[in-house]
Design an enzyme around this catalytic site. Sequence first.
Site, PDB file in Angstrom:
ATOM      1  N   SER A 181       0.814  -1.224   0.000  1.00 45.61           N
ATOM      2  CA  SER A 181       0.000   0.000   0.000  1.00 45.61           C
ATOM      3  C   SER A 181       0.845   1.270   0.000  1.00 45.61           C
ATOM      4  CB  SER A 181      -0.943   0.005   1.206  1.00 45.61           C
ATOM      5  OG  SER A 181      -0.219  -0.195   2.408  1.00 45.61           O
ATOM      6  N   ASP A 440      -4.020   6.059  11.310  1.00 47.95           N
ATOM      7  CA  ASP A 440      -3.059   5.608  10.305  1.00 47.95           C
ATOM      8  C   ASP A 440      -1.789   6.437  10.460  1.00 47.95           C
ATOM      9  OD1 ASP A 440      -1.553   4.884   8.150  1.00 47.95           O
ATOM     10  OD2 ASP A 440      -3.057   5.322   6.623  1.00 47.95           O
ATOM     11  N   HIS A 443       0.856   5.340   6.408  1.00 50.18           N
ATOM     12  CA  HIS A 443       0.746   5.963   5.088  1.00 50.18           C
ATOM     13  C   HIS A 443       0.870   7.482   5.217  1.00 50.18           C
ATOM     14  CE1 HIS A 443      -1.374   2.050   4.869  1.00 50.18           C
ATOM     15  NE2 HIS A 443      -0.706   1.963   3.725  1.00 50.18           N
TER      16      HIS A 443
END
Length: 463
Positions: A181, A440, A443
């Site tokens: 990702s 998160d 990312h």
Amino acid sequence: MATSFLQKYQLQNHQLLLPKKQCVTYALYALIALAFLHYLLFYPASASGKSVVVAQVQEQVAAVASARVDAREQLLPPAPPPPFNQGDEALRNPQAKEEVPAPPPCDYSDGEWVPDARPPLYNGTSCGTIKDGQNCMAHGRPDTGYLYWRWRPRRCELPPFSPEALLRWLRNKHLGFVGDSLARNQAESLLCLLASRSAPELVHRDGEGNASRRFVFREFNATVSVFWSPFLVKVIEKSEHAGVGARRHNNVFLDAFDERWMSQLGDLDAAVLSVGHWFLIPGVYHDAGKVVACHGCEELNHTETDFFGVFKDAIHRTLAEVIRRQQHGHGEKKKKEKVVAVTTFSPAHFEGDWDKAGACPKKRPYRNGEKGLGYTESEMRKTVVEAVRAAGEAAGSGLRFVALDVTNLANLRPDGHPGPYMSKDPFAGGEAGERRVQNDCVHWCMPGPVDTFNEILLQTILR
């Protein structure tokens, strides 16, 4: 000092020449008189005879004058040589230009984050390719300071990203991002940067959640693809949902390659590989039909091992397979020149529980020396850099390997993650307090620090 010495030297010699110059002059006059006397004594006084004698006298005068000039030039010091010019040297010696060593490539990994008032090239609404979880602007992140920093290398310059420059290079070419990702995060950043110049068109999507996609920039006939492959090699991914028969570990096969992307390698002009975080997830690793490693598998009847060895094995085997397929390609696939860039490990910044408010609360970058790399980040980075170096030494012509060394610059950006804003308006019901909310801290917000990854990618490709 050298100039005054030359001036003094020339002045002294000029003073010494004066007596000799007078002697030469007197000798010239004497010779003219003797020649005239010779004419009077030995030749008749005819017009034609006089003409011949005059011509002879002129030749003798010219000879004396020439002797005078030669004598004077012998007494003068030689003229200093013209200043050295590399262009002149290159004309005299065609190999001279090649002998001048080229400047070393820029080390973009060594630098610092400095304030920059320029706005990013795109925002949360101007680009339609941002994954929902990284769209911090659209999800209501209130602070915007994380947008106004730029990475400044210590010994060279990192120019701002130029969509025009990359699109020109990408004309009639195909660039693929391969990995997990974070590879997708970097790919979407590049798509948004390029979209500020030319709109991409989605022409293909595949896999769960459209993990693999392909975009085309029609104006340039340029293609950018995203391939989902979290280990680069073959894997049977664990099940997302618990239940009877659910797989709780990834089963990774180190001796087989993920053909979802590897089969497309021949069509790529450039590939950006980025993996790492999935190796930290519980997994069972197979090689030649045997289990060779097991990470986070306490309930299984396997010896627990760390993930560094299998990560290194997967990277080295993948790059070796890229070389093998390039060398054994056929037709145009074999002729096509290729750049393979491997992005180094991008650290996470969790400071608390992943599902509690304040998991990554920083609002500005770390200063140099404020936070060093941890052991895991250092080892993962080192593995990629060494694997790329070894592959570069083994690769033949038409294949170039480079490491996008972003570990240090990413480590200094705890402020660049979505945090709770991976979801839209996470605190719409009031302040979180002790309330659980998913965060998160892996990312990157878009726009955000991940755009710098692509600034380095552009300079690496063009170099």
